[in-house]
Design a protein around this motif. Structure first.
Motif, PDB file in Angstrom:
ATOM      1  N   GLY A  50      -4.410   3.316 -29.412  1.00 13.27           N
ATOM      2  CA  GLY A  50      -4.579   4.540 -30.192  1.00 13.27           C
ATOM      3  C   GLY A  50      -3.809   4.413 -31.487  1.00 13.27           C
ATOM      4  N   GLY A  51      -2.914   5.351 -31.725  1.00 13.97           N
ATOM      5  CA  GLY A  51      -2.114   5.350 -32.945  1.00 13.97           C
ATOM      6  C   GLY A  51      -0.792   4.637 -32.769  1.00 13.97           C
ATOM      7  N   ASP A  52       0.149   4.993 -33.638  1.00 15.16           N
ATOM      8  CA  ASP A  52       1.464   4.345 -33.642  1.00 15.16           C
ATOM      9  C   ASP A  52       2.246   4.555 -32.353  1.00 15.16           C
ATOM     10  N   ASP A  53       2.049   5.695 -31.702  1.00 18.67           N
ATOM     11  CA  ASP A  53       2.787   5.998 -30.475  1.00 18.67           C
ATOM     12  C   ASP A  53       2.127   5.419 -29.231  1.00 18.67           C
ATOM     13  N   TRP A  54       1.041   4.678 -29.391  1.00 21.14           N
ATOM     14  CA  TRP A  54       0.305   4.104 -28.264  1.00 21.14           C
ATOM     15  C   TRP A  54       0.622   2.623 -28.145  1.00 21.14           C
TER      16      TRP A  54
END
Length: 91
Positions: A50-54
């Motif tokens: 996903g994004g940066d936190d994934w």
């Protein structure tokens, strides 16, 4: 543990009944470790792509220098109707 949303009952039970380190991953909750316990580690990460936190499972184990996991509990909030195969896909 994934997707805790601030509910650390499982982590507290594990910390009380074992000598294990406990890791919690949840990119949807701005949390912290349970009562600053030295054996509880909170990461604002979700498992997957996903994004940066994934992060993928291999990315997480590499970042934490883990070569094995004794117990993996996954809370897949809202996805329970999909069945156990969904959780096993992460392992």
């Amino acid at each position: 543990m994934l997707c805790c949303a601030g509910d650390f009952q499982f982590e507290q039970a594990m910390l009380t009944s074992t000598t294990c380190d406990v890791f919690t991953f949840d990119c949807t909750f701005a949390g912290s470790s349970v009562d600053n316990n030295q054996r509880h580690h909170y990461y604002k990460w979700c498992i997957g792509k996903g994004g940066d936190d994934w992060k993928t499972w291999p990315e997480i184990t590499e970042a934490l220098h883990h070569t094995s996991v004794d117990l993996l509990k996954i809370d897949i909030g809202g996805c329970q109707p999909l069945g156990g195969w969904f959780a096993l896909a992460f392992v």
